[in-house]
Design an enzyme around this catalytic site. Sequence first.
Site, PDB file in Angstrom:
ATOM      1  N   HIS A 200      -8.386   8.283  -6.593  1.00  0.00           N
ATOM      2  CA  HIS A 200      -8.920   6.916  -6.629  1.00  0.00           C
ATOM      3  C   HIS A 200     -10.317   6.835  -7.245  1.00  0.00           C
ATOM      4  CE1 HIS A 200     -11.021   8.149  -2.970  1.00  0.00           C
ATOM      5  NE2 HIS A 200     -11.795   7.087  -3.115  1.00  0.00           N
ATOM      6  N   ASP A 201     -11.094   7.902  -7.112  1.00  0.00           N
ATOM      7  CA  ASP A 201     -12.466   7.861  -7.652  1.00  0.00           C
ATOM      8  C   ASP A 201     -12.605   8.626  -8.972  1.00  0.00           C
ATOM      9  OD1 ASP A 201     -13.936   6.141  -6.119  1.00  0.00           O
ATOM     10  OD2 ASP A 201     -14.653   7.677  -4.718  1.00  0.00           O
ATOM     11  N   LYS A 204     -15.369   8.183 -11.508  1.00  0.00           N
ATOM     12  CA  LYS A 204     -16.751   8.640 -11.306  1.00  0.00           C
ATOM     13  C   LYS A 204     -17.120   9.739 -12.293  1.00  0.00           C
ATOM     14  CE  LYS A 204     -17.771   7.073  -6.703  1.00  0.00           C
ATOM     15  NZ  LYS A 204     -17.914   7.424  -5.296  1.00  0.00           N
ATOM     16  N   HIS A 229     -16.751   2.503 -12.307  1.00  0.00           N
ATOM     17  CA  HIS A 229     -15.814   3.613 -12.085  1.00  0.00           C
ATOM     18  C   HIS A 229     -14.354   3.179 -11.884  1.00  0.00           C
ATOM     19  CE1 HIS A 229     -16.466   3.153  -7.685  1.00  0.00           C
ATOM     20  NE2 HIS A 229     -15.311   3.774  -7.566  1.00  0.00           N
ATOM     21  N   HIS A 253      -9.188  -0.235  -6.132  1.00  0.00           N
ATOM     22  CA  HIS A 253      -9.579   0.048  -4.740  1.00  0.00           C
ATOM     23  C   HIS A 253     -10.886  -0.630  -4.341  1.00  0.00           C
ATOM     24  CE1 HIS A 253     -11.858   3.302  -6.725  1.00  0.00           C
ATOM     25  NE2 HIS A 253     -12.599   3.368  -5.627  1.00  0.00           N
ATOM     26  N   HIS A 254     -11.568  -1.283  -5.292  1.00  0.00           N
ATOM     27  CA  HIS A 254     -12.751  -2.068  -4.909  1.00  0.00           C
ATOM     28  C   HIS A 254     -12.498  -3.565  -4.988  1.00  0.00           C
ATOM     29  CE1 HIS A 254     -15.622   1.090  -4.063  1.00  0.00           C
ATOM     30  NE2 HIS A 254     -15.113   1.753  -5.087  1.00  0.00           N
ATOM     31  N   ASP A 282     -10.600   4.306   2.153  1.00  0.00           N
ATOM     32  CA  ASP A 282     -11.859   4.648   1.488  1.00  0.00           C
ATOM     33  C   ASP A 282     -13.051   4.160   2.329  1.00  0.00           C
ATOM     34  OD1 ASP A 282     -13.608   5.459  -0.515  1.00  0.00           O
ATOM     35  OD2 ASP A 282     -13.390   3.611  -1.683  1.00  0.00           O
TER      36      ASP A 282
END
Length: 336
Positions: A200-201, A204, A229, A253-254, A282
């Site tokens: 998910h990240d 980054k 990201h 996811h944000h 998260d």
Amino acid sequence: MVKKLVVVVDDDLGILKRARTILTEDGKDVVVLKSGEMLFDYISKKGYPDIILLDIRMPESDGYEVLKELRKREPDGQETPVIFLTGNDDDETEIRGLSLGAMDFIRKPFVAEVLLLRVNHALELVSLQKDLANEVEIKTRENERLSFQVVSALADAIDAKDTYTNGHSKRVAMYSLEIAKRMGFSMERQDEIYMMGLLHDVGKIGVPDSVINKNKRLDDDEFALIQKHPEIGGSILGNIEEMPRLAYGAKWHHERYDGKGYPDGLKGDEIPIEARIITVADAFDAMMSNRSYRKMLPVEKVKSEIVQGKGTQFDPKIADIMLELIDEDIFTNGEV
Ligand SMILES: [Fe+2]
């Protein structure tokens, strides 16, 4: 080599005898039976043979009926090869037999060489098919293991960028998996969300370490960089054509349930369910770990934050499952 077991079904005793002699001399185990009924009785006691030679014209059930019944009774994955024995050489018979799933025909009275050639050919074909199926299965497993290992390595690489969030991706993957299980996801989708959680990240990777690890307040430019990201991650994973959904978690996811998140401001069910799950997982992990800018929060505080986020930041149903997991002490009682 293991002897192959051939069952011959024919109402003509002369044929049975001859078939037995020829096949036995060729090194086969042979069982001869006089009717389809006796065949089913035999199978129920001894299991399926390697091949069945089946007469078409028999006084009780004929060969077609026996074959149909056989296919009906066979469990999934079992398809015993059947060769029809026929005295009749009209095309209709062959078409009907083949369309019912017979592998071949042998005409009576048979020539020993022809009988053996056809039986051995059919047995060889079946064993090749089995080998091939096994090989495909092994390769598929290998591929799955390989992609899982690549994804895990990538997740470690992402986590290594952030000195404060060691193991974050793995934990988010695990929490997401646990939530998905409780939501009744199929095994396949559970594996998928685990991978999505791990990655998910991934975006980054495109954000400088100095920004990720800064332990003072981020300025606006830095904050804008961090906020990139999800988009970066979405486009990295979007290139994996074989798994088009893999990007969902990274990209969204944000997002927030009330539509005030980023990058797309999606709202409620517009956000793919996997991303909604990962958002909760998260946030939970972020609150439960020490970060560059704050210490971990006590469990009671984490719970009240999740309750407060229901319907605003989080999908309320998923938040409830997370609260349930916290109450059951699944993730909060030690290292994951
Ligand atoms: Fe993130």
